[in-house]
Write a protein that holds these residues in place. Structure first.
Motif, PDB file in Angstrom:
ATOM      1  N   ASP A   8       0.841  -1.192   0.000  1.00 16.51           N
ATOM      2  CA  ASP A   8       0.000   0.000   0.000  1.00 16.51           C
ATOM      3  C   ASP A   8       0.880   1.248   0.000  1.00 16.51           C
ATOM      4  O   ASP A   8       2.116   1.156  -0.027  1.00 16.51           O
ATOM      5  N   SER A   9       0.257   2.412   0.066  1.00 16.05           N
ATOM      6  CA  SER A   9       1.005   3.674  -0.047  1.00 16.05           C
ATOM      7  C   SER A   9       1.819   4.017   1.195  1.00 16.05           C
ATOM      8  O   SER A   9       2.539   5.017   1.194  1.00 16.05           O
ATOM      9  N   GLY A  10       1.740   3.175   2.230  1.00  8.41           N
ATOM     10  CA  GLY A  10       2.636   3.367   3.364  1.00  8.41           C
ATOM     11  C   GLY A  10       4.097   3.281   2.950  1.00  8.41           C
ATOM     12  O   GLY A  10       4.985   3.791   3.637  1.00  8.41           O
ATOM     13  N   THR A  11       4.355   2.660   1.804  1.00  8.83           N
ATOM     14  CA  THR A  11       5.706   2.575   1.252  1.00  8.83           C
ATOM     15  C   THR A  11       6.257   3.938   0.848  1.00  8.83           C
ATOM     16  O   THR A  11       7.457   4.089   0.635  1.00  8.83           O
ATOM     17  N   GLY A  12       5.340   4.915   0.702  1.00  5.53           N
ATOM     18  CA  GLY A  12       5.756   6.225   0.211  1.00  5.53           C
ATOM     19  C   GLY A  12       5.818   6.289  -1.303  1.00  5.53           C
ATOM     20  O   GLY A  12       6.286   7.286  -1.876  1.00  5.53           O
ATOM     21  N   LEU A  65     -12.342  -0.682   1.049  1.00  9.67           N
ATOM     22  CA  LEU A  65     -12.551  -2.114   0.806  1.00  9.67           C
ATOM     23  C   LEU A  65     -12.860  -2.360  -0.669  1.00  9.67           C
ATOM     24  O   LEU A  65     -12.458  -3.389  -1.232  1.00  9.67           O
ATOM     25  N   GLY A  66     -13.554  -1.426  -1.301  1.00 10.20           N
ATOM     26  CA  GLY A  66     -13.877  -1.573  -2.717  1.00 10.20           C
ATOM     27  C   GLY A  66     -12.638  -1.658  -3.580  1.00 10.20           C
ATOM     28  O   GLY A  66     -12.578  -2.465  -4.526  1.00 10.20           O
ATOM     29  N   LYS A  67     -11.640  -0.818  -3.277  1.00 15.02           N
ATOM     30  CA  LYS A  67     -10.403  -0.830  -4.070  1.00 15.02           C
ATOM     31  C   LYS A  67      -9.598  -2.109  -3.835  1.00 15.02           C
ATOM     32  O   LYS A  67      -8.999  -2.658  -4.771  1.00 15.02           O
ATOM     33  N   ILE A  68      -9.566  -2.570  -2.579  1.00 15.95           N
ATOM     34  CA  ILE A  68      -8.844  -3.812  -2.294  1.00 15.95           C
ATOM     35  C   ILE A  68      -9.504  -4.979  -3.019  1.00 15.95           C
ATOM     36  O   ILE A  68      -8.838  -5.778  -3.694  1.00 15.95           O
ATOM     37  N   ALA A  85       1.355 -10.314   0.710  1.00 10.72           N
ATOM     38  CA  ALA A  85       1.319  -8.886   1.011  1.00 10.72           C
ATOM     39  C   ALA A  85       2.270  -8.485   2.128  1.00 10.72           C
ATOM     40  O   ALA A  85       2.526  -9.258   3.061  1.00 10.72           O
ATOM     41  N   VAL A  86       2.789  -7.269   1.999  1.00 16.46           N
ATOM     42  CA  VAL A  86       3.498  -6.599   3.104  1.00 16.46           C
ATOM     43  C   VAL A  86       2.858  -5.218   3.228  1.00 16.46           C
ATOM     44  O   VAL A  86       3.316  -4.248   2.644  1.00 16.46           O
ATOM     45  N   PRO A  87       1.752  -5.116   3.972  1.00 16.08           N
ATOM     46  CA  PRO A  87       1.068  -3.830   4.134  1.00 16.08           C
ATOM     47  C   PRO A  87       1.626  -3.054   5.322  1.00 16.08           C
ATOM     48  O   PRO A  87       2.523  -3.512   6.036  1.00 16.08           O
ATOM     49  N   SER A  93      -2.737   0.349  11.486  1.00 17.60           N
ATOM     50  CA  SER A  93      -3.835   0.334  10.524  1.00 17.60           C
ATOM     51  C   SER A  93      -4.518  -1.031  10.500  1.00 17.60           C
ATOM     52  O   SER A  93      -3.907  -2.049  10.850  1.00 17.60           O
ATOM     53  N   GLY A  94      -5.761  -1.044  10.032  1.00 10.59           N
ATOM     54  CA  GLY A  94      -6.493  -2.294   9.856  1.00 10.59           C
ATOM     55  C   GLY A  94      -6.364  -2.854   8.459  1.00 10.59           C
ATOM     56  O   GLY A  94      -7.158  -3.717   8.058  1.00 10.59           O
ATOM     57  N   THR A  95      -5.353  -2.422   7.717  1.00  8.29           N
ATOM     58  CA  THR A  95      -5.212  -2.825   6.317  1.00  8.29           C
ATOM     59  C   THR A  95      -5.027  -4.331   6.150  1.00  8.29           C
ATOM     60  O   THR A  95      -5.622  -4.941   5.250  1.00  8.29           O
ATOM     61  N   ILE A  96      -4.211  -4.951   6.987  1.00  5.50           N
ATOM     62  CA  ILE A  96      -3.983  -6.393   6.861  1.00  5.50           C
ATOM     63  C   ILE A  96      -5.293  -7.158   7.023  1.00  5.50           C
ATOM     64  O   ILE A  96      -5.613  -8.052   6.235  1.00  5.50           O
ATOM     65  N   ASN A  97      -6.059  -6.819   8.044  1.00  9.11           N
ATOM     66  CA  ASN A  97      -7.340  -7.503   8.263  1.00  9.11           C
ATOM     67  C   ASN A  97      -8.288  -7.295   7.086  1.00  9.11           C
ATOM     68  O   ASN A  97      -9.006  -8.214   6.679  1.00  9.11           O
TER      69      ASN A  97
END
Length: 283
Positions: A8-12, A65-68, A85-87, A93-97
């Motif tokens: 995800d964009s957490g990577t920058g 959730l729609g984009k995922i 994945a490596v979120p 964040s709740g991204t992994i869940n």
């Protein structure tokens, strides 16, 4: 097995930047004025910091959730048999869940490693995972290597504006007021030991003393030439350069870089925060 590597964009990095490396990504969300913006896609980091300097209070949330689900459907239709994945970490964040839930809905096997942080480490780990897969490593072997990176990783945050943390609900009003009066600079940390959550490591009186304290901690952890050291600043390049000069003096043989602090962290720490993130690179 055809494996899709997702982050995800957490990577920058933007979706298109990661796509050039064969990695798929979904943007986190930055919100203000009751509107959600796709991190780095609809709201760039320069604009985000401009808004913060103008006093706009921002917040962040996981990808929609729609984009995922749409991405996972696309990957399944393209013949991918598994998602790895490596979120951004579960502590932030709740991204992994959300990804796990969407993978189950779509009906595609899903696996991941929690990087216990975000930013440079997250970006490094997803690229490393893909590289290892291309070299014939199994998912279990990849996970073992990534976990070794997590074990070596540490991140310290040196916020300059306690009142911003207070307004964002990350600090009690009393602590923020006392910190301002006494010129206390908290040293915050996030790593595997904190389960990817922000915790207080120490308190000092000035930003530069905080920097010195962190460098001593790095020496105690035996940081050496095998490490990547990143100074990430919340729109204060001058202090970041000062910090980096001290880092290079202490660890001249390590790999160094200066970046802007990623949106999903900078939103909460406020302008002027200096962060340092370091990890042992895989040879």
């Amino acid at each position: 097995m055809k494996v899709a590597f997702v982050t995800d964009s957490g990577t920058g990095k933007t979706v298109s930047e990661l796509k050039q490396d064969g990695i798929f990504s979904v943007p986190l969300q930055v919100s203000y004025d009751n509107t959600n913006y796709q991190d780095l896609e609809e709201l760039g980091i320069e604009e985000m910091y401009r808004l913060m300097r103008d006093g706009v209070m921002l917040s962040t949330s996981l990808p929609s959730l729609g984009k995922i689900e749409a991405l996972f459907e696309h990957l399944k239709n393209e013949g991918y048999e598994q998602i790895f994945a490596v979120p951004i970490c579960t502590g932030l964040s709740g991204t992994i869940n959300a990804m796990q839930m969407c993978a189950k809905t779509v009906g595609i096997p899903f696996d991941y490693v929690d990087c216990n942080v975000t930013a440079v480490v997250q970006d490094y780990m997803i690229h490393l995972a893909k590289d290892l897969h291309e070299k014939g490593k199994s998912i279990s072997e990849i996970k073992a290597v990534l976990e070794s990176v997590v074990e070596s990783t540490n991140t310290y945050l040196l916020p300059n504006d306690l009142h911003h943390l207070k307004r964002g609900g990350r600090l009690t009003p009393l602590a923020a007021t006392l910190g301002g009066l006494l010129k206390i600079k908290p040293i915050l940390m996030i790593n595997k030991n904190t389960s990817g959550k922000i915790d207080v490591a120490d308190k000092v009186r000035t930003m530069h003393k905080a920097m010195d304290k962190v460098i001593q901690r790095m020496k105690d952890e035996h940081v050496n030439k095998d490490y990547m050291i990143t100074v990430a600043h919340a729109d204060d390049i001058e202090e970041a350069c000062y910090y980096m000069n001290k880092i290079k003096e202490a660890f001249p043989e390590a790999k160094h870089q200066i970046i802007k602090l990623v949106s999903v962290v900078g939103v909460h720490t406020g302008i002027g925060c200096q962060a340092i993130q370091y990890f042992k690179m895989v040879k």
